[in-house]
Enzyme design. Sequence first.
Site, PDB file in Angstrom:
ATOM      1  CE1 TYR A 133      93.866   7.862 -10.234  1.00 24.71           C
ATOM      2  CE2 TYR A 133      94.450   5.623 -11.121  1.00 24.71           C
ATOM      3  CZ  TYR A 133      94.917   6.315  -9.905  1.00 24.71           C
ATOM      4  OH  TYR A 133      95.317   6.583  -8.976  1.00 24.71           O
ATOM      5  CE  LYS A 161      91.478   7.650  -8.113  1.00 25.64           C
ATOM      6  NZ  LYS A 161      91.773   6.820  -7.536  1.00 25.64           N
TER       7      LYS A 161
END
Length: 294
Positions: A133, A161
């Site tokens: 992320y 992400k």
Amino acid sequence: MINGSIVALITPMNSDGSVDFASLERLVEFHIDQGTDAIVAVGTTGESATLPMNEHVTVVAQTVKFAAGRIPVIGGNGANATSEAIELTKSLSKVGVAAMLGVTPYYNKPTPKGLVAHYKAVAASTDIPQILYNVPGRTAVDMKPETVAELVAVSNIIGVKEATGDVSRVQRLRELCGNDFMLYSGDDATAREFLLLGGNGVISVANNIVPKAFKAMCDAALAGNAELAASIDEPLRGLYSTLFCEANPIPVKWAAHRMGLIECGHIRLPLTELSEQCHGLLLDAMTRAQIEVK
């Protein structure tokens, strides 16, 4: 693999600051009913920074329990100390999550070498799929595509992400990481373009309050139907920006409360509830997005 419309779920709280598990169960049912593809429990939008580890694990575990196998649950497992991230990962490995989402270590600003070492150590502590992320606006460290590519060979690191809003990274990540590596947008405003350029899904804040429309937009974009995706997305664009009129998740919790999705819009310090000057702006954006308020 998990793809499509994924909600970065808020963590509802009572006025005394305790977690409101009754509202949490209703939120899970709401997203199942609305067609959301997966839930992220206790990520940034779920106030991971202000939930101590035991409470963090409990909220994820209860989300899994409420989901009852009907929707995948991704547990947030990020921390800025690798040892803490490993401890959290081991605990979450026992509660039935489909995957975990680990933000880059924040504040201490690791080098690319440190990021690679961190994620390898966390991944080695579990067999459960791991999603990287990258959100430099929150963490003060930007994990470049070249760094992500160094982690592709780790068998249970399945994707990233990417929340910079820089859609040019989709092509670069795909070139470096291959077609099997999952690419998730973490920026609602650029999510449509991200998907049309080859992304696999979106982990979304707005999805908390417009799940059906957001799911339809994601489905259209993933099918390559740019015109349909745009027609769904354009009425939501004012909402995307207004949901960040103050720090996430302040506005989205206020909106969810106004919709009757949660009993209380309480948020934990050091964040405070939405200031009055933002109320009208957010209500206007909700109206334009055809959201009913109570």
